[in-house]
Write a protein that holds these residues in place. Structure first.
Motif, PDB file in Angstrom:
ATOM      1  N   PRO A 209       0.793  -1.239   0.000  1.00  0.00           N
ATOM      2  CA  PRO A 209       0.000   0.000   0.000  1.00  0.00           C
ATOM      3  C   PRO A 209       0.823   1.286   0.000  1.00  0.00           C
ATOM      4  O   PRO A 209       0.361   2.319  -0.494  1.00  0.00           O
ATOM      5  CB  PRO A 209      -0.823  -0.112   1.285  1.00  0.00           C
ATOM      6  CG  PRO A 209      -0.038  -1.016   2.172  1.00  0.00           C
ATOM      7  CD  PRO A 209       0.678  -1.979   1.263  1.00  0.00           C
ATOM      8  N   ALA A 210       2.041   1.233   0.537  1.00  0.00           N
ATOM      9  CA  ALA A 210       2.827   2.464   0.710  1.00  0.00           C
ATOM     10  C   ALA A 210       3.062   3.233  -0.595  1.00  0.00           C
ATOM     11  O   ALA A 210       2.860   4.458  -0.633  1.00  0.00           O
ATOM     12  CB  ALA A 210       4.153   2.147   1.395  1.00  0.00           C
ATOM     13  N   PRO A 211       3.480   2.572  -1.698  1.00  0.00           N
ATOM     14  CA  PRO A 211       3.691   3.343  -2.935  1.00  0.00           C
ATOM     15  C   PRO A 211       2.415   4.015  -3.442  1.00  0.00           C
ATOM     16  O   PRO A 211       2.466   5.135  -3.967  1.00  0.00           O
ATOM     17  CB  PRO A 211       4.180   2.283  -3.935  1.00  0.00           C
ATOM     18  CG  PRO A 211       4.717   1.178  -3.107  1.00  0.00           C
ATOM     19  CD  PRO A 211       3.873   1.161  -1.875  1.00  0.00           C
ATOM     20  N   HIS A 212       1.277   3.345  -3.277  1.00  0.00           N
ATOM     21  CA  HIS A 212       0.002   3.936  -3.704  1.00  0.00           C
ATOM     22  C   HIS A 212      -0.321   5.177  -2.871  1.00  0.00           C
ATOM     23  O   HIS A 212      -0.767   6.204  -3.398  1.00  0.00           O
ATOM     24  CB  HIS A 212      -1.127   2.909  -3.568  1.00  0.00           C
ATOM     25  CG  HIS A 212      -0.988   1.732  -4.475  1.00  0.00           C
ATOM     26  ND1 HIS A 212      -1.281   1.790  -5.822  1.00  0.00           N
ATOM     27  CD2 HIS A 212      -0.574   0.458  -4.235  1.00  0.00           C
ATOM     28  CE1 HIS A 212      -1.064   0.601  -6.370  1.00  0.00           C
ATOM     29  NE2 HIS A 212      -0.633  -0.220  -5.427  1.00  0.00           N
ATOM     30  N   LEU A 234      -8.780   3.799  -4.160  1.00  0.00           N
ATOM     31  CA  LEU A 234      -8.173   2.507  -4.509  1.00  0.00           C
ATOM     32  C   LEU A 234      -7.561   1.854  -3.268  1.00  0.00           C
ATOM     33  O   LEU A 234      -7.699   0.643  -3.056  1.00  0.00           O
ATOM     34  CB  LEU A 234      -7.100   2.709  -5.582  1.00  0.00           C
ATOM     35  CG  LEU A 234      -6.373   1.447  -6.069  1.00  0.00           C
ATOM     36  CD1 LEU A 234      -6.077   1.534  -7.565  1.00  0.00           C
ATOM     37  CD2 LEU A 234      -5.057   1.208  -5.318  1.00  0.00           C
ATOM     38  N   ILE A 235      -6.897   2.655  -2.449  1.00  0.00           N
ATOM     39  CA  ILE A 235      -6.271   2.129  -1.223  1.00  0.00           C
ATOM     40  C   ILE A 235      -7.341   1.581  -0.278  1.00  0.00           C
ATOM     41  O   ILE A 235      -7.178   0.502   0.308  1.00  0.00           O
ATOM     42  CB  ILE A 235      -5.436   3.228  -0.530  1.00  0.00           C
ATOM     43  CG1 ILE A 235      -4.230   3.596  -1.404  1.00  0.00           C
ATOM     44  CG2 ILE A 235      -4.970   2.779   0.857  1.00  0.00           C
ATOM     45  CD1 ILE A 235      -3.551   4.891  -1.016  1.00  0.00           C
ATOM     46  N   ASN A 241      -8.719  -2.734   6.269  1.00  0.00           N
ATOM     47  CA  ASN A 241      -8.230  -3.071   7.618  1.00  0.00           C
ATOM     48  C   ASN A 241      -6.739  -2.788   7.816  1.00  0.00           C
ATOM     49  O   ASN A 241      -6.116  -3.329   8.725  1.00  0.00           O
ATOM     50  CB  ASN A 241      -8.513  -4.541   7.959  1.00  0.00           C
ATOM     51  CG  ASN A 241      -9.982  -4.895   7.814  1.00  0.00           C
ATOM     52  OD1 ASN A 241     -10.852  -4.136   8.249  1.00  0.00           O
ATOM     53  ND2 ASN A 241     -10.274  -6.028   7.188  1.00  0.00           N
ATOM     54  N   SER A 242      -6.177  -1.968   6.948  1.00  0.00           N
ATOM     55  CA  SER A 242      -4.773  -1.580   7.117  1.00  0.00           C
ATOM     56  C   SER A 242      -4.710  -0.150   7.653  1.00  0.00           C
ATOM     57  O   SER A 242      -5.686   0.605   7.579  1.00  0.00           O
ATOM     58  CB  SER A 242      -4.027  -1.661   5.785  1.00  0.00           C
ATOM     59  OG  SER A 242      -4.482  -0.651   4.898  1.00  0.00           O
ATOM     60  N   ASN A 243      -3.557   0.213   8.185  1.00  0.00           N
ATOM     61  CA  ASN A 243      -3.371   1.591   8.649  1.00  0.00           C
ATOM     62  C   ASN A 243      -3.481   2.582   7.498  1.00  0.00           C
ATOM     63  O   ASN A 243      -3.949   3.710   7.670  1.00  0.00           O
ATOM     64  CB  ASN A 243      -2.011   1.736   9.333  1.00  0.00           C
ATOM     65  CG  ASN A 243      -1.965   1.028  10.672  1.00  0.00           C
ATOM     66  OD1 ASN A 243      -2.965   0.967  11.379  1.00  0.00           O
ATOM     67  ND2 ASN A 243      -0.821   0.477  11.026  1.00  0.00           N
ATOM     68  N   ALA A 248      -6.196   6.848   4.382  1.00  0.00           N
ATOM     69  CA  ALA A 248      -6.795   7.177   3.085  1.00  0.00           C
ATOM     70  C   ALA A 248      -8.239   7.656   3.260  1.00  0.00           C
ATOM     71  O   ALA A 248      -8.684   8.581   2.563  1.00  0.00           O
ATOM     72  CB  ALA A 248      -6.745   5.963   2.165  1.00  0.00           C
ATOM     73  N   LYS A 249      -8.964   7.046   4.183  1.00  0.00           N
ATOM     74  CA  LYS A 249     -10.348   7.474   4.452  1.00  0.00           C
ATOM     75  C   LYS A 249     -10.379   8.912   4.959  1.00  0.00           C
ATOM     76  O   LYS A 249     -11.204   9.727   4.523  1.00  0.00           O
ATOM     77  CB  LYS A 249     -10.997   6.541   5.479  1.00  0.00           C
ATOM     78  CG  LYS A 249     -11.523   5.244   4.889  1.00  0.00           C
ATOM     79  CD  LYS A 249     -12.198   4.392   5.959  1.00  0.00           C
ATOM     80  CE  LYS A 249     -12.792   3.126   5.339  1.00  0.00           C
ATOM     81  NZ  LYS A 249     -13.411   2.256   6.380  1.00  0.00           N
ATOM     82  N   LYS A 250      -9.475   9.219   5.882  1.00  0.00           N
ATOM     83  CA  LYS A 250      -9.428  10.581   6.425  1.00  0.00           C
ATOM     84  C   LYS A 250      -9.049  11.592   5.349  1.00  0.00           C
ATOM     85  O   LYS A 250      -9.634  12.679   5.259  1.00  0.00           O
ATOM     86  CB  LYS A 250      -8.427  10.639   7.581  1.00  0.00           C
ATOM     87  CG  LYS A 250      -8.912   9.942   8.842  1.00  0.00           C
ATOM     88  CD  LYS A 250      -7.921  10.112   9.979  1.00  0.00           C
ATOM     89  CE  LYS A 250      -8.440   9.455  11.251  1.00  0.00           C
ATOM     90  NZ  LYS A 250      -7.500   9.629  12.383  1.00  0.00           N
ATOM     91  N   LYS A 251      -8.068  11.203   4.533  1.00  0.00           N
ATOM     92  CA  LYS A 251      -7.628  12.103   3.466  1.00  0.00           C
ATOM     93  C   LYS A 251      -8.752  12.347   2.456  1.00  0.00           C
ATOM     94  O   LYS A 251      -8.972  13.478   2.011  1.00  0.00           O
ATOM     95  CB  LYS A 251      -6.407  11.507   2.755  1.00  0.00           C
ATOM     96  CG  LYS A 251      -5.116  11.596   3.543  1.00  0.00           C
ATOM     97  CD  LYS A 251      -4.554  13.006   3.471  1.00  0.00           C
ATOM     98  CE  LYS A 251      -3.167  13.105   4.050  1.00  0.00           C
ATOM     99  NZ  LYS A 251      -2.644  14.489   3.978  1.00  0.00           N
ATOM    100  N   SER A 252      -9.447  11.289   2.077  1.00  0.00           N
ATOM    101  CA  SER A 252     -10.515  11.428   1.079  1.00  0.00           C
ATOM    102  C   SER A 252     -11.684  12.242   1.632  1.00  0.00           C
ATOM    103  O   SER A 252     -12.305  13.031   0.910  1.00  0.00           O
ATOM    104  CB  SER A 252     -10.997  10.048   0.613  1.00  0.00           C
ATOM    105  OG  SER A 252     -11.493   9.292   1.692  1.00  0.00           O
TER     106      SER A 252
END
Length: 300
Positions: A209-212, A234-235, A241-243, A248-252
């Motif tokens: 997930p990190a590069p994405h 996409l993330i 269930n990943s950090n 990503a949810k907060k950012k979106s």
């Protein structure tokens, strides 16, 4: 029976006895080597599967049958490394190199062990010795690892050079592209950062997930908010269930907020907190770098 014939028969009997003894001894060595090879193969398979307990069991059996085999010692040392027994790991790497000084796998792994233990100068010296082996196929890893050392010393220029050499040696080596993207990002060269993060998310690193996530951050910096939002989505979809999904949810959510709220003090405070959480997450990933870059000797 004459004395001469008796003497001749005794001689023939002794010769046959000696031949049988030698043959039996030879068979015993052949059998030991075969058994060692089987244990070595099983142990290496378990090592690759990260079943370190069974890897250790099989490789110790292989070593008991062939105590001076550099390939067995290399893989045994790796197993101790992943079992966190760094002392035994170092002992076995050094023994492998005493037996076969040209074993670049063992030397590369010893350097990685030194890196893990914080002995950066020792690690650098061993990596440079590996670089002298012009036919060693994993030089791209050596260059990557040297880049990690130079980054620890804040020698950014040297790190850049070795990362580029790493990528030149293996164009689809995504860890080097990811780290190069990080360097460009830190230099505020967001286009180049995005390009490298994009490359780093292909091939074997696609499921990381990190590069994405770093692509999305780069897109935000470039003002491409809609594209960043798609990447965050996409993330969320691909890495539940990943950090990274949580971030990503907060950012979106923040991207979707009305424009007039984005200038508020509360928004800026929340954004700063999220960026700090992201930084902590990436720092935890930094600590994992290099631990998976050790090289097993071939199974056969």
């Amino acid at each position: 029976m004459s004395f001469k014939k008796f003497h001749l028969l005794n001689y023939l009997f002794f010769f046959l006895f000696l031949s049988c003894s030698l043959l039996t001894g030879s068979d015993s060595k052949v059998n030991r080597d075969k058994r060692a090879s089987i244990y070595y193969s099983h142990g290496t398979s378990k090592l690759i599967l990260k079943d370190y307990t069974n890897a250790l069991k099989f490789l110790l059996k292989a070593q008991s049958l062939k105590p001076n085999d550099a390939k067995i010692l290399n893989n045994l040392a790796m197993t101790y490394y992943f079992k966190k027994d760094f002392k035994k790991s170092q002992e076995n790497f050094l023994k492998a190199l005493r037996i076969d000084p040209q074993n670049s796998d063992a030397r590369n792994n010893l350097a990685s062990l030194y890196f893990k233990m914080g002995h950066l100068k020792k690690a650098e010296n061993e990596y440079k010795k590996v670089q002298e082996n012009l036919i060693y196929p994993h030089q791209y890893r050596v260059n990557y690892n040297l880049a990690l050392i130079y980054l620890k010393r804040n020698e950014v220029k040297n790190a850049f050079e070795h990362l580029k050499s790493s990528i030149a040696g293996k164009k689809d080596y995504c860890p080097a592209k990811y780290l190069l993207g990080d360097l460009y990002f830190s230099q505020k060269l967001y286009k180049l950062a995005y390009k490298n993060f994009l490359e780093a998310s292909k091939g074997t690193c696609y499921l990381e997930p990190a590069p994405h996530f770093k692509q999305a951050l780069s897109l935000e910096k470039l003002g491409k908010v809609k594209e960043a939002l798609k990447k965050y989505e996409l993330i969320i979809d691909k890495f539940p269930n990943s950090n990274f999904e949580k971030l990503a949810k907060k950012k979106s959510q923040k991207i979707r907020r009305p424009t007039f709220l984005k200038g508020s003090k509360l928004f800026k405070k929340e954004n700063k907190k999220d960026n700090l959480n992201a930084l902590k997450l990436f720092e935890s990933l930094e600590g994992q770098k290099n631990t998976e870059l050790m090289t097993t000797s071939p199974r056969f």
